[in-house]
Design an enzyme around this catalytic site. Structure first.
Site, PDB file in Angstrom:
ATOM      1  N   HIS A  89     -10.094   1.897   0.292  1.00  0.00           N
ATOM      2  CA  HIS A  89     -10.502   0.982   1.366  1.00  0.00           C
ATOM      3  C   HIS A  89     -12.012   0.755   1.395  1.00  0.00           C
ATOM      4  O   HIS A  89     -12.495  -0.063   2.184  1.00  0.00           O
ATOM      5  CB  HIS A  89     -10.028   1.519   2.722  1.00  0.00           C
ATOM      6  CG  HIS A  89      -8.584   1.240   2.990  1.00  0.00           C
ATOM      7  ND1 HIS A  89      -7.575   1.926   2.373  1.00  0.00           N
ATOM      8  CD2 HIS A  89      -7.973   0.331   3.792  1.00  0.00           C
ATOM      9  CE1 HIS A  89      -6.406   1.470   2.795  1.00  0.00           C
ATOM     10  NE2 HIS A  89      -6.627   0.503   3.649  1.00  0.00           N
TER      11      HIS A  89
ATOM     12  N   GLU B  93       0.819  -1.208   0.000  1.00  0.00           N
ATOM     13  CA  GLU B  93       0.000   0.000   0.000  1.00  0.00           C
ATOM     14  C   GLU B  93       0.853   1.258   0.000  1.00  0.00           C
ATOM     15  O   GLU B  93       0.562   2.220  -0.723  1.00  0.00           O
ATOM     16  CB  GLU B  93      -0.944  -0.015   1.209  1.00  0.00           C
ATOM     17  CG  GLU B  93      -2.042  -1.063   1.088  1.00  0.00           C
ATOM     18  CD  GLU B  93      -2.954  -1.118   2.303  1.00  0.00           C
ATOM     19  OE1 GLU B  93      -2.707  -0.346   3.261  1.00  0.00           O
ATOM     20  OE2 GLU B  93      -3.906  -1.924   2.305  1.00  0.00           O
TER      21      GLU B  93
END
Length: 288
Positions: A179, A146
């Site tokens: 997310h 990420e």
């Protein structure tokens, strides 16, 4: 910060970052069982390890081909843009972690009161953790992949067009929105009702965006990928502060814990710039 002038180059950089985010999240769902199986299922975790590993190889060439560089960045290699360099690497491992631990002084005090610290002294805890796929995902694979995609690959695109100040606030939006895919999993797998899943996802959007700004700040100040990776891994380990636990202690203890939260936040604020000084990390790639 100067206002953003939305020229073609700005839109191109934003669209390129959006492409990176879509590729990253989309890679998690290319598997046939990606939605029906729980994200913590061993097979799902292994498949997603392969997905994000492949994406981490695909995205840098796209950055190289389509990214817009500033005059200062042209003097550096793509590895330096990505925060992969030797100069200042030891400081990048230690100081951002120390700074983040200071911010979490309150939650760490809760861990001490709960006796969690004793676990960290047990060798079995660490051997078991490194054999646990969920632990590896949360502490190694997710922080690295990420931060690599959402910071190391996006900030070199955003900084030349919107400037480092705006980049710190724009970059986390891609990270936070990315997310939102957890909401789909919660609803499809029957874990939550749509309204509850939406509330959780909005809350997650908020705190991942806030953390993303901090992470982007660390990357630009240090010029090292490892700085936000280490901070990310630690934050994943700690989780969101359990403020409700404070009320379970006696008043005198409660006051001390609250004081730890306040001292940690104030100390972090005053140490934020000194401990991220580009001089400490030999950072000549980015200026913030």
């Amino acid at each position: 910060m100067a206002p953003i002038i939305f020229e073609l180059a700005v839109w191109q950089s934003i669209l390129l970052c959006l492409l990176f985010a879509v590729i990253y999240v989309g890679s998690l769902y290319v598997w046939l069982n990606s939605v029906t199986k729980n994200r913590d299922h061993p097979e799902t975790i292994k498949q997603r390890f392969m997905s994000v590993g492949l994406i981490s190889v695909i995205v840098p060439p796209l950055l190289w081909l389509f990214g817009t560089t500033s005059s200062s960045e042209k003097a550096h290699s793509i590895f330096e843009w990505l925060g992969i360099r030797f100069s200042g690497v030891l400081a990048a491992f230690i100081l951002p972690l120390l700074l983040t631990m200071i911010l979490f002084t309150g939650p760490l005090a809760l861990h001490y009161m709960d006796g969690v610290f004793r676990l960290y002294l047990e060798p079995k805890y660490w051997t078991t953790s490194f054999q646990n796929l969920i632990w590896i995902r949360n502490h190694i694979a997710a922080p690295f992949s990420e931060e690599f995609i959402f910071r190391a690959c996006m900030l070199p695109v955003l900084v030349p067009t919107v400037g480092p100040g705006w980049a710190v606030f724009l970059c986390p939006l891609f990270f936070g929105v990315a997310h939102f895919h957890h909401m789909i999993e919660r609803v499809v797998q029957g874990q939550h009702e749509v309204a509850d899943a939406l509330k959780q996802s909005v809350f997650q959007l908020f705190y991942t965006t806030v953390f993303g700004a901090y992470s982007a700040f660390l990357f630009l100040r240090t010029g090292h990928l490892m700085a936000p990776v280490i901070a990310h891994a630690f934050c994943n380990h700690m989780g969101f502060p359990a403020f409700n636990e404070i009320m379970g202690f006696q008043q005198s203890v409660r006051h001390r814990i609250i004081a730890c939260f306040v001292v940690g936040l104030v100390s972090w604020w005053f140490l934020l710039y000194p401990l991220t000084s580009p001089y400490l990390y030999g950072n000549t790639v980015y200026e913030l």
